[in-house]
Write an enzyme that holds these catalytic residues in place. Structure first.
Site, PDB file in Angstrom:
ATOM      1  N   ASN A  84       0.842  -1.042  -0.126  1.00 26.40           N
ATOM      2  CA  ASN A  84      -0.037   0.023   0.069  1.00 26.40           C
ATOM      3  C   ASN A  84       0.877   1.291  -0.088  1.00 26.40           C
ATOM      4  O   ASN A  84       2.159   1.081   0.180  1.00 26.40           O
ATOM      5  CB  ASN A  84      -1.029   0.271   1.039  1.00 26.40           C
ATOM      6  CG  ASN A  84      -2.304   0.660   0.769  1.00 26.40           C
ATOM      7  OD1 ASN A  84      -2.365   1.366   0.225  1.00 26.40           O
ATOM      8  ND2 ASN A  84      -3.375  -0.031   1.345  1.00 26.40           N
ATOM      9  N   HIS A 114      23.251   3.937  12.419  1.00 28.99           N
ATOM     10  CA  HIS A 114      24.019   5.137  12.748  1.00 28.99           C
ATOM     11  C   HIS A 114      24.891   4.767  14.260  1.00 28.99           C
ATOM     12  O   HIS A 114      24.013   4.283  15.048  1.00 28.99           O
ATOM     13  CB  HIS A 114      23.520   6.661  12.881  1.00 28.99           C
ATOM     14  CG  HIS A 114      23.041   6.802  11.491  1.00 28.99           C
ATOM     15  ND1 HIS A 114      23.770   7.226  10.570  1.00 28.99           N
ATOM     16  CD2 HIS A 114      21.748   7.006  11.124  1.00 28.99           C
ATOM     17  CE1 HIS A 114      23.011   7.530   9.414  1.00 28.99           C
ATOM     18  NE2 HIS A 114      21.735   7.391   9.887  1.00 28.99           N
ATOM     19  N   ALA A 141      -0.414  -1.654   9.013  1.00 25.38           N
ATOM     20  CA  ALA A 141      -0.044  -0.168   8.887  1.00 25.38           C
ATOM     21  C   ALA A 141       0.861   0.394   9.761  1.00 25.38           C
ATOM     22  O   ALA A 141       0.928   0.036  11.099  1.00 25.38           O
ATOM     23  CB  ALA A 141      -1.478   0.486   8.924  1.00 25.38           C
ATOM     24  N   ALA A 159      -0.524  -3.534  13.422  1.00 25.47           N
ATOM     25  CA  ALA A 159      -0.103  -2.373  12.989  1.00 25.47           C
ATOM     26  C   ALA A 159       0.399  -1.744  13.979  1.00 25.47           C
ATOM     27  O   ALA A 159       0.288  -1.724  15.152  1.00 25.47           O
ATOM     28  CB  ALA A 159      -1.769  -1.395  12.903  1.00 25.47           C
ATOM     29  N   THR A 164      12.046  -4.984  16.302  1.00 27.56           N
ATOM     30  CA  THR A 164      13.427  -4.699  16.817  1.00 27.56           C
ATOM     31  C   THR A 164      14.361  -6.026  16.904  1.00 27.56           C
ATOM     32  O   THR A 164      15.666  -6.080  16.885  1.00 27.56           O
ATOM     33  CB  THR A 164      13.590  -4.405  18.473  1.00 27.56           C
ATOM     34  OG1 THR A 164      13.088  -5.057  19.335  1.00 27.56           O
ATOM     35  CG2 THR A 164      12.844  -2.848  18.446  1.00 27.56           C
ATOM     36  N   LYS A 165      13.620  -7.290  16.961  1.00 24.60           N
ATOM     37  CA  LYS A 165      14.329  -8.611  16.931  1.00 24.60           C
ATOM     38  C   LYS A 165      13.599  -9.464  16.101  1.00 24.60           C
ATOM     39  O   LYS A 165      12.254  -9.277  15.697  1.00 24.60           O
ATOM     40  CB  LYS A 165      14.397  -9.152  18.352  1.00 24.60           C
ATOM     41  CG  LYS A 165      15.168  -8.190  19.299  1.00 24.60           C
ATOM     42  CD  LYS A 165      15.273  -8.947  20.562  1.00 24.60           C
ATOM     43  CE  LYS A 165      16.096  -8.036  21.567  1.00 24.60           C
ATOM     44  NZ  LYS A 165      15.947  -8.669  23.004  1.00 24.60           N
ATOM     45  N   ARG A 182       0.707 -14.701  20.045  1.00 24.11           N
ATOM     46  CA  ARG A 182       0.089 -15.947  19.867  1.00 24.11           C
ATOM     47  C   ARG A 182       0.772 -16.543  18.541  1.00 24.11           C
ATOM     48  O   ARG A 182       0.951 -16.124  17.613  1.00 24.11           O
ATOM     49  CB  ARG A 182      -1.373 -16.128  20.280  1.00 24.11           C
ATOM     50  CG  ARG A 182      -2.209 -15.385  18.931  1.00 24.11           C
ATOM     51  CD  ARG A 182      -3.471 -15.253  19.170  1.00 24.11           C
ATOM     52  NE  ARG A 182      -4.181 -14.773  18.143  1.00 24.11           N
ATOM     53  CZ  ARG A 182      -4.647 -15.341  16.989  1.00 24.11           C
ATOM     54  NH1 ARG A 182      -4.232 -16.685  16.676  1.00 24.11           N
ATOM     55  NH2 ARG A 182      -5.175 -14.628  15.980  1.00 24.11           N
TER      56      ARG A 182
END
Length: 202
Positions: A84, A114, A141, A159, A164-165, A182
């Site tokens: 989208n 960075h 989204a 959404a 991060t992992k 779940r």
């Protein structure tokens, strides 16, 4: 080792080095052309994507505007991928996406980071880590996927999540940071959303 080699090896490098900027600008010219296409110009969009991306499978659809650091040069899409509007691909290194992946609006896939050390950031130095997304994944989204992350097959990322992992296959994962909520299982065989029953042949 020059800056382009350092960039490709995931080492700290200067993204403002002349030859890097020159190559990147050529890629961004194609991205500009893609975003300037009219809705009726589907064939032109397909042709441009094949030129822009590292690989683009059959039946992919990307709704403009598309944002990408390298215009998709380091992006590898399987077949039947749907994105989208406002997909942002920070593709300073590889973004590998499987077949039949769905991206909601305003998703960001980032490979660039960075250094934390302020003196290195003052020099605008950067490093890149690849992102891998499996087959039949749904990215909701506003999701942000950070450098170095792998998401397994069939998984749904809710959404607004910040991934991060690594996230395994066949799960629903949500949150900031994104965590497994779940497994996908029997409930999902009967209901498509909360208590709404599936009423169509599959």
């Amino acid at each position: 080792m020059d800056m382009q080699e350092r960039m490709k090896k995931g080492l700290i490098y200067d993204p403002g080095e002349g030859s890097i900027v020159e190559e990147q600008t050529k890629c961004l010219e194609l991205l500009y052309d893609y975003n300037a296409t009219r809705p009726s110009e589907s064939q032109k969009r397909t042709t441009l994507l094949k030129e822009m991306f590292g690989k683009i499978g059959e039946g992919c659809y990307i709704e403009p505007p598309l944002h990408s650091n390298w215009g998709g040069r380091n992006v590898y899409f399987g077949k039947g991928v749907y994105a989208n509007f406002n997909l942002t691909l920070v593709d300073d290194t590889d973004i590998m996406v499987g077949d039949h992946v769905m991206f909601g609006p305003n998703v960001t896939i980032a490979t660039a980071g960075h250094p934390v050390l302020p003196s290195l950031r003052l020099k605008a130095l950067q490093f890149n880590l690849p992102v891998k997304i499996g087959n039949n994944v749904w990215i909701g989204a506003g999701v942000v996927v950070l450098p170095g992350v792998t998401i397994g097959d069939n998984t749904v990322i809710g959404a607004g999540s910040i991934v991060t992992k690594d996230i395994p296959a066949n799960v629903v994962a949500v949150g900031n940071p994104c965590k497994v909520l779940r497994s996908i299982g029997e409930h999902d065989q009967k209901y498509y959303y909360r208590d709404r029953k599936i009423d169509i042949e599959i």
